[in-house]
Design an enzyme around this catalytic site. Structure first.
Site, PDB file in Angstrom:
ATOM      1  N   LYS A 135      59.850 -28.294  36.354  1.00 37.48           N
ATOM      2  CA  LYS A 135      60.336 -27.596  37.547  1.00 37.48           C
ATOM      3  C   LYS A 135      61.504 -28.344  38.161  1.00 37.48           C
ATOM      4  O   LYS A 135      61.706 -29.549  37.949  1.00 37.48           O
ATOM      5  CB  LYS A 135      59.225 -27.429  38.589  1.00 37.48           C
ATOM      6  CG  LYS A 135      58.661 -28.737  39.163  1.00 37.48           C
ATOM      7  CD  LYS A 135      59.499 -29.318  40.309  1.00 37.48           C
ATOM      8  CE  LYS A 135      59.048 -30.700  40.735  1.00 37.48           C
ATOM      9  NZ  LYS A 135      59.999 -31.373  41.651  1.00 37.48           N
ATOM     10  N   ASP A 149      52.449 -31.400  42.698  1.00 33.89           N
ATOM     11  CA  ASP A 149      53.163 -30.411  41.893  1.00 33.89           C
ATOM     12  C   ASP A 149      52.294 -29.727  40.846  1.00 33.89           C
ATOM     13  O   ASP A 149      52.760 -28.816  40.159  1.00 33.89           O
ATOM     14  CB  ASP A 149      54.347 -31.075  41.164  1.00 33.89           C
ATOM     15  CG  ASP A 149      55.407 -31.607  42.112  1.00 33.89           C
ATOM     16  OD1 ASP A 149      55.544 -31.048  43.218  1.00 33.89           O
ATOM     17  OD2 ASP A 149      56.096 -32.570  41.750  1.00 33.89           O
TER      18      ASP A 149
END
Length: 309
Positions: free
Chosen positions: A15, A142
């Protein structure tokens, strides 16, 4: 609960953060954040197989020096899921590591998410998605997004997620640095820069992201519009710890990027391109400058965790 006979392979994307607003340091030692996560078509491959104990091996271009024991998030994910289910953590992991390490791309979080998905399938647990997400949040800020993928608004420590419906695909170039950066060190530098009163901290990180127009830019699919919305509160701290990042960002702009940003806590810099052809041209130009170890042309916005077997 019995084990399956076969193997399970899972790919989970890296990401970047299109925006990252960081609140003041809390009494619990953590910062509240508001962010827009954006999953990339850059993945590690984790394969899980039945075993009589827990083991982990790694190969791939980014595997050097990584722990293959309880210091690895995938290992910890297997332990956590097994404890939750009340079964032994018996699994053999093999990870093909392609996501750069300590790079602000959540590669470790991706592996943890892959481990949760693979073990859930291998051990025939069939846990609801919300249950897996709650476990993911215990492993790291995350990891929950790594399970979700696509583009999403993150709040809290990043574990509270709201998918951005209709989020479009964008083309990027990742300038992978020669070294890494410690996320805790970057946050500590941010606190040092802000000073004791934390006056420059975002008082409401969620509101800061919502007011920025980045959500509308992501939904629009217009890279020119998104270029003006990229922002990262951690960028000055990352540059202070790794001054060469200023040179990398300048080189990306000189090579024709629409915009550039340090991804998360760095040190990877993400450069926005008009389209895939522009990204490939930009990647070649960036590599020629020598400011980064590698320049990767990738797409982002709709990458998702994929169970292959």
């Amino acid at each position: 609960m019995s084990h399956t006979a076969g193997r399970v392979s899972v790919r989970v994307p890296a990401k970047i953060n299109l925006q990252l607003a960081v609140g003041a340091l809390g009494a619990d030692g953590f910062h509240q954040i508001g962010t827009v996560f954006h999953a990339l078509e850059l993945t590690d491959l984790l394969t899980a197989a039945p075993a009589d104990s827990l083991s982990l091996s790694m190969t791939g271009a980014e595997s050097a020096g990584l722990p293959a024991d309880q210091g690895n998030l995938a290992w910890r994910a297997a332990r956590l899921l097994a404890e939750h289910a009340g079964i032994p953590a018996h699994v053999e992991f093999a990870i093909d590591k392609r996501i750069p390490v300590a790079a602000g791309l959540a590669g470790g979080s991706a592996d943890a998410a892959a481990a949760l998905l693979a073990c859930d399938r291998l051990w025939q647990l069939r846990l609801p998605a919300a249950e897996l997400t709650a476990l993911a949040a215990q492993l790291g800020s995350d990891v929950a997004f790594a399970l979700l993928g696509g583009s999403a608004l993150g709040a809290g420590r990043g574990e509270r997620l709201r998918p951005i419906e209709g989020g479009a695909r964008f083309s990027w170039v990742l300038a992978v640095a020669h070294g890494g950066l410690s996320t805790p060190a970057v946050y500590a530098e941010l606190d040092r820069q802000r000073g004791p009163d934390q006056a420059r901290a975002a008082s409401d990180p969620d509101a800061a992201v919502a007011a920025s127009g980045v959500l509308e830019a992501v939904a629009s699919g217009d890279p020119e519009l998104l270029a003006g919305r990229l922002a990262n509160d951690l960028q000055p701290a990352a540059i202070a710890l790794a001054p060469y990042l200023a040179q990398t960002l300048a080189a990306g702009q000189d090579c024709g990027a629409l915009a550039g940003i340090v991804s998360g806590s760095g040190p990877t810099c993400a450069f926005l391109a008009r389209d895939q052809a522009h990204a490939r041209t930009l990647a070649r130009a960036l590599e020629d400058t020598g400011v980064c170890r590698q320049a990767l042309a990738v797409t982002g916005g709709d990458a998702r965790a994929t169970v292959l077997a």
